[in-house]
Design an enzyme around this catalytic site. Structure first.
Site, PDB file in Angstrom:
ATOM      1  N   GLU A   1       1.311   0.652 -20.039  1.00  0.00           N
ATOM      2  CA  GLU A   1       1.557  -0.022 -21.333  1.00  0.00           C
ATOM      3  C   GLU A   1       0.807   0.688 -22.459  1.00  0.00           C
ATOM      4  O   GLU A   1       1.325   0.850 -23.565  1.00  0.00           O
ATOM      5  CB  GLU A   1       1.147  -1.493 -21.234  1.00  0.00           C
TER       6      GLU A   1
ATOM      7  N   GLU B   1       2.687  -4.491 -11.040  1.00  0.00           N
ATOM      8  CA  GLU B   1       2.278  -5.896 -11.169  1.00  0.00           C
ATOM      9  C   GLU B   1       3.021  -6.812 -10.194  1.00  0.00           C
ATOM     10  O   GLU B   1       2.468  -7.793  -9.698  1.00  0.00           O
ATOM     11  CB  GLU B   1       2.523  -6.407 -12.597  1.00  0.00           C
TER      12      GLU B   1
HETATM   13  N1  CAA Z   1      -8.402  -2.722 -11.332  1.00  0.00           N
HETATM   14  C1  CAA Z   1      -9.639  -2.648 -10.803  1.00  0.00           C
HETATM   15  N2  CAA Z   1     -10.054  -1.632 -10.010  1.00  0.00           N
HETATM   16  C2  CAA Z   1      -9.160  -0.647  -9.749  1.00  0.00           C
HETATM   17  C3  CAA Z   1      -7.858  -0.660 -10.272  1.00  0.00           C
HETATM   18  C4  CAA Z   1      -7.475  -1.761 -11.110  1.00  0.00           C
HETATM   19  N3  CAA Z   1      -6.257  -1.849 -11.697  1.00  0.00           N
HETATM   20  N4  CAA Z   1      -7.205   0.442  -9.831  1.00  0.00           N
HETATM   21  C5  CAA Z   1      -8.078   1.134  -9.063  1.00  0.00           C
HETATM   22  N5  CAA Z   1      -9.258   0.480  -9.020  1.00  0.00           N
HETATM   23  C6  CAA Z   1     -10.471   0.883  -8.296  1.00  0.00           C
HETATM   24  C7  CAA Z   1     -10.346   0.665  -6.802  1.00  0.00           C
HETATM   25  O1  CAA Z   1     -10.633  -0.697  -6.462  1.00  0.00           O
HETATM   26  C8  CAA Z   1     -11.380   1.645  -6.266  1.00  0.00           C
HETATM   27  O2  CAA Z   1     -12.668   1.082  -6.429  1.00  0.00           O
HETATM   28  P1  CAA Z   1     -13.733   1.194  -5.202  1.00  0.00           P
HETATM   29  O3  CAA Z   1     -13.993   2.684  -5.072  1.00  0.00           O
HETATM   30  O4  CAA Z   1     -14.916   0.437  -5.728  1.00  0.00           O
HETATM   31  O5  CAA Z   1     -13.081   0.611  -4.021  1.00  0.00           O
HETATM   32  C9  CAA Z   1     -11.286   2.816  -7.236  1.00  0.00           C
HETATM   33  O6  CAA Z   1     -10.648   2.282  -8.421  1.00  0.00           O
HETATM   34  C10 CAA Z   1     -10.431   3.951  -6.702  1.00  0.00           C
HETATM   35  O7  CAA Z   1      -9.173   3.414  -6.345  1.00  0.00           O
HETATM   36  P2  CAA Z   1      -8.509   3.625  -4.888  1.00  0.00           P
HETATM   37  O8  CAA Z   1      -9.566   3.844  -3.850  1.00  0.00           O
HETATM   38  O9  CAA Z   1      -7.563   2.486  -4.668  1.00  0.00           O
HETATM   39  O10 CAA Z   1      -7.734   4.989  -5.162  1.00  0.00           O
HETATM   40  P3  CAA Z   1      -6.408   5.499  -4.437  1.00  0.00           P
HETATM   41  O11 CAA Z   1      -6.220   6.896  -4.918  1.00  0.00           O
HETATM   42  O12 CAA Z   1      -6.449   5.235  -2.978  1.00  0.00           O
HETATM   43  O13 CAA Z   1      -5.230   4.575  -5.023  1.00  0.00           O
HETATM   44  C11 CAA Z   1      -4.001   3.465  -6.782  1.00  0.00           C
HETATM   45  C12 CAA Z   1      -4.912   4.648  -6.392  1.00  0.00           C
HETATM   46  C13 CAA Z   1      -2.652   3.571  -6.078  1.00  0.00           C
HETATM   47  C14 CAA Z   1      -3.780   3.565  -8.284  1.00  0.00           C
HETATM   48  C15 CAA Z   1      -4.671   2.147  -6.398  1.00  0.00           C
HETATM   49  O14 CAA Z   1      -6.020   2.143  -6.894  1.00  0.00           O
HETATM   50  C16 CAA Z   1      -4.000   0.932  -6.996  1.00  0.00           C
HETATM   51  O15 CAA Z   1      -2.989   0.504  -6.489  1.00  0.00           O
HETATM   52  N6  CAA Z   1      -4.564   0.351  -8.072  1.00  0.00           N
HETATM   53  C17 CAA Z   1      -4.059  -0.849  -8.685  1.00  0.00           C
HETATM   54  C18 CAA Z   1      -2.835  -0.563  -9.542  1.00  0.00           C
HETATM   55  C19 CAA Z   1      -2.280  -1.833 -10.143  1.00  0.00           C
HETATM   56  O16 CAA Z   1      -1.880  -2.727  -9.464  1.00  0.00           O
HETATM   57  N7  CAA Z   1      -2.250  -1.899 -11.495  1.00  0.00           N
HETATM   58  C20 CAA Z   1      -1.739  -3.027 -12.235  1.00  0.00           C
HETATM   59  C21 CAA Z   1      -2.835  -3.980 -12.595  1.00  0.00           C
HETATM   60  S1  CAA Z   1      -2.256  -5.488 -13.343  1.00  0.00           S
HETATM   61  C22 CAA Z   1      -1.920  -5.129 -14.964  1.00  0.00           C
HETATM   62  O17 CAA Z   1      -2.094  -3.997 -15.398  1.00  0.00           O
HETATM   63  C23 CAA Z   1      -1.413  -6.254 -15.822  1.00  0.00           C
HETATM   64  C24 CAA Z   1      -1.049  -5.949 -17.227  1.00  0.00           C
HETATM   65  O18 CAA Z   1       0.084  -5.820 -17.585  1.00  0.00           O
HETATM   66  C25 CAA Z   1      -2.062  -5.822 -18.289  1.00  0.00           C
END
Ligand code: CAA
Length: 258
Positions: free
Chosen positions: A112, A132
């Site tokens: 976004e 999401e």
């Molecule tokens: N919020 C909080 N922490 C997050 C995050 C998020 N959106 N995305 C990644 N992190 C953190 C992880 O928890 C991890 O922290 P730790 O090392 O303390 O465990 C660190 O960042 C590294 O992430 P990964 O170990 O998961 O890294 P990866 O390379 O294996 O995976 C990824 C990367 C696919 C992006 C995965 O992190 C992921 O799926 N993240 C969430 C993505 C997501 O769902 N985003 C949407 C959020 S909701 C939203 O955005 C609503 C809106 O409209 C405003």
């Protein structure tokens, strides 16, 4: 420039840069960070020395979305009282050009934020998406609206329902990004482009951005009336006189931005 906790701001000649800086959590956007980003944009928009704003992320990603840890325990009343997306409304009012340089993940709120940019340049490894749905929520900071306006209803629904990530090739095809660069060059190339844009007459740049944005919301007729007013208005600028005089005198114009 102000010191922030979750972002870094700098200025290179006429270019203001905002770097997202929570690399350990892939620049997940907590509320304070969004507030800082918006403040930095407003500050640069008001700074006469900044002509173009460039946005990018530190570390492995642009931004992996809103901070899930921060919002996991919230209920609907919390969200309503926090009014957390109000900050995002200010981003649509920034008058200067915003260019995003995306590498790695641009997901959820990160996507976004990328979609707020006027132009988007991306590294070959960039991935865009709205995951999401996998958290049983939906985009809340403009994702359903901006994506649909860019790619149309059926394609937008496909991406929003699947939660899958789009490659840069797909993002170019759908008109979401402008150019693809090797990862190590994307920020440098974006700043290079921004420097060229910064040399253009600033009022024309600003009025063109305004008129193009109106094309998204207005009917063709209303948009053309708006365009015409901006066109006329430019004829009271010093730069219009200089631009046309320089053409007739066969010399390079010297624009002042007014
Ligand atoms: N919020 C909080 N922490 C997050 C995050 C998020 N959106 N995305 C990644 N992190 C953190 C992880 O928890 C991890 O922290 P730790 O090392 O303390 O465990 C660190 O960042 C590294 O992430 P990964 O170990 O998961 O890294 P990866 O390379 O294996 O995976 C990824 C990367 C696919 C992006 C995965 O992190 C992921 O799926 N993240 C969430 C993505 C997501 O769902 N985003 C949407 C959020 S909701 C939203 O955005 C609503 C809106 O409209 C405003």
């Amino acid at each position: 420039m102000i010191n922030y906790q979750h972002i870094q701001v700098e200025q290179f000649e006429k270019i203001g840069t905002i770097r997202l800086n929570r690399p350990k959590v892939l620049n997940a956007l907590n509320r304070k960070m969004v507030h800082e980003i918006v403040n930095a944009f407003i500050e640069m928009d008001q700074d006469d020395d900044v002509k173009v704003i460039v946005l990018f992320g530190n570390g492995k990603a642009f931004a992996a979305g809103a901070d899930i840890g921060e919002m996991a325990q919230n209920d609907a009343v919390d969200l309503e009282l926090l009014n957390q997306f109000a900050d995002w409304d200010h981003l649509a009012l920034i008058k200067k050009p915003i260019i995003g340089a995306v590498h790695g993940f641009a997901l959820g709120g990160g996507f976004e934020l990328a979609l707020v940019c006027d132009l988007l340049f991306a590294a070959e490894d960039a991935k865009f998406g709205f995951p999401e749905i996998n958290l049983a929520v939906m985009p809340g900071a403009g994702g359903t609206q901006r994506l649909t306006k860019l790619m149309g209803k059926t394609k937008a629904l496909e991406w929003l329902w699947s939660g899958e990530m789009m490659s840069v090739e797909e993002a170019v095809r759908f008109g979401i990004i402008n150019k693809i660069f090797p990862k190590e060059l994307v920020v440098e190339e974006t700043i290079k482009y921004a420097k060229k844009l910064a040399e253009k007459p600033a009022l024309s740049v600003r009025f063109i951005k305004e008129a193009v944005n109106k094309a998204i919301d207005y009917s063709l007729y209303e948009g053309m009336q708006y365009e015409r007013k901006n066109f006329s208005l430019l004829f009271s600028s010093e730069d219009q006189k200089e631009g046309m005089r320089a053409f007739l005198e066969k010399r390079k114009p010297e624009f002042k931005g007014r």
